[in-house]
Scaffold this motif. Sequence first.
Motif, PDB file in Angstrom:
ATOM      1  N   UNK A  63      -8.548 -14.460  -1.296  1.00 30.59           N
ATOM      2  CA  UNK A  63      -8.086 -13.090  -1.186  1.00 30.59           C
ATOM      3  C   UNK A  63      -7.491 -12.718   0.160  1.00 30.59           C
ATOM      4  N   UNK A  64      -6.182 -12.402  -0.154  1.00 29.59           N
ATOM      5  CA  UNK A  64      -5.564 -11.879   1.081  1.00 29.59           C
ATOM      6  C   UNK A  64      -5.696 -10.330   1.179  1.00 29.59           C
ATOM      7  N   UNK A  65      -6.151 -10.071   2.534  1.00 21.93           N
ATOM      8  CA  UNK A  65      -6.472  -8.685   2.551  1.00 21.93           C
ATOM      9  C   UNK A  65      -5.279  -7.656   2.647  1.00 21.93           C
ATOM     10  N   UNK A  66      -5.380  -6.595   1.952  1.00 22.46           N
ATOM     11  CA  UNK A  66      -4.381  -5.446   2.087  1.00 22.46           C
ATOM     12  C   UNK A  66      -2.923  -5.958   1.896  1.00 22.46           C
ATOM     13  N   UNK A  67      -2.513  -6.745   0.837  1.00 17.53           N
ATOM     14  CA  UNK A  67      -1.303  -7.202   0.792  1.00 17.53           C
ATOM     15  C   UNK A  67      -0.396  -6.309  -0.298  1.00 17.53           C
ATOM     16  N   UNK A  68      -1.126  -5.330  -0.828  1.00 15.66           N
ATOM     17  CA  UNK A  68      -0.414  -4.546  -1.630  1.00 15.66           C
ATOM     18  C   UNK A  68      -1.043  -3.253  -1.350  1.00 15.66           C
ATOM     19  N   UNK A  69      -0.165  -2.291  -1.816  1.00 16.59           N
ATOM     20  CA  UNK A  69      -0.616  -0.671  -1.489  1.00 16.59           C
ATOM     21  C   UNK A  69       0.203   0.102  -2.622  1.00 16.59           C
ATOM     22  N   UNK A  70      -0.431   1.307  -2.714  1.00 22.31           N
ATOM     23  CA  UNK A  70      -0.078   2.392  -3.665  1.00 22.31           C
ATOM     24  C   UNK A  70      -0.538   3.794  -3.419  1.00 22.31           C
ATOM     25  N   UNK A  71       0.299   4.562  -3.838  1.00 21.28           N
ATOM     26  CA  UNK A  71      -0.010   6.041  -3.587  1.00 21.28           C
ATOM     27  C   UNK A  71      -0.504   6.574  -4.914  1.00 21.28           C
ATOM     28  N   UNK A  72      -1.751   6.854  -5.262  1.00 24.03           N
ATOM     29  CA  UNK A  72      -2.238   7.182  -6.728  1.00 24.03           C
ATOM     30  C   UNK A  72      -1.895   8.821  -6.703  1.00 24.03           C
ATOM     31  N   UNK A  73      -1.938   9.676  -5.937  1.00 23.69           N
ATOM     32  CA  UNK A  73      -1.542  10.894  -5.729  1.00 23.69           C
ATOM     33  C   UNK A  73      -0.842  11.452  -4.637  1.00 23.69           C
ATOM     34  N   UNK A  74       0.486  11.104  -4.790  1.00 25.77           N
ATOM     35  CA  UNK A  74       1.315  11.450  -3.286  1.00 25.77           C
ATOM     36  C   UNK A  74       1.352  12.874  -3.415  1.00 25.77           C
ATOM     37  N   UNK A  75       1.655  13.265  -2.104  1.00 25.53           N
ATOM     38  CA  UNK A  75       2.302  14.801  -1.857  1.00 25.53           C
ATOM     39  C   UNK A  75       3.364  15.056  -2.851  1.00 25.53           C
ATOM     40  N   UNK A  76       3.247  16.075  -3.599  1.00 25.15           N
ATOM     41  CA  UNK A  76       4.470  16.624  -4.622  1.00 25.15           C
ATOM     42  C   UNK A  76       5.732  16.935  -3.823  1.00 25.15           C
TER      43      UNK A  76
END
Length: 100
Positions: A63-76
């Motif tokens: 399990x490679x820690x923190x290798x992907x990221x997303x913004x579920x509710x970005x600032x408009x």
Amino acid sequence: MQAVINGTVIADAPLADLIKIEGNWYFPPASVNADLLVESPTPYTCGWKGDCQYFSVKDGDTLLQDRAFSYPTPYPASFDRVGQDYSNYVAFWKEVQVVD
């Protein structure tokens, strides 16, 4: 375009569907194999995008820690800067290669 780690495709989408933000390719949520991602508790808030959700990436038994990221509710307001809504799009880094 594909996000690949050691021959395993994590995400696959046409280039036209991806968004490039600050040098990172963001894949649409439907193009990502969610079975290979594990939500991470790592906190981060970007000053102009908002709260980030990190994911660890499964690479076989590793399990490679923190290798992907997303913004579920970005600032408009960030939609104007990016040019479109990128909510829940996923980007990758380190061992994950984005290839054509």
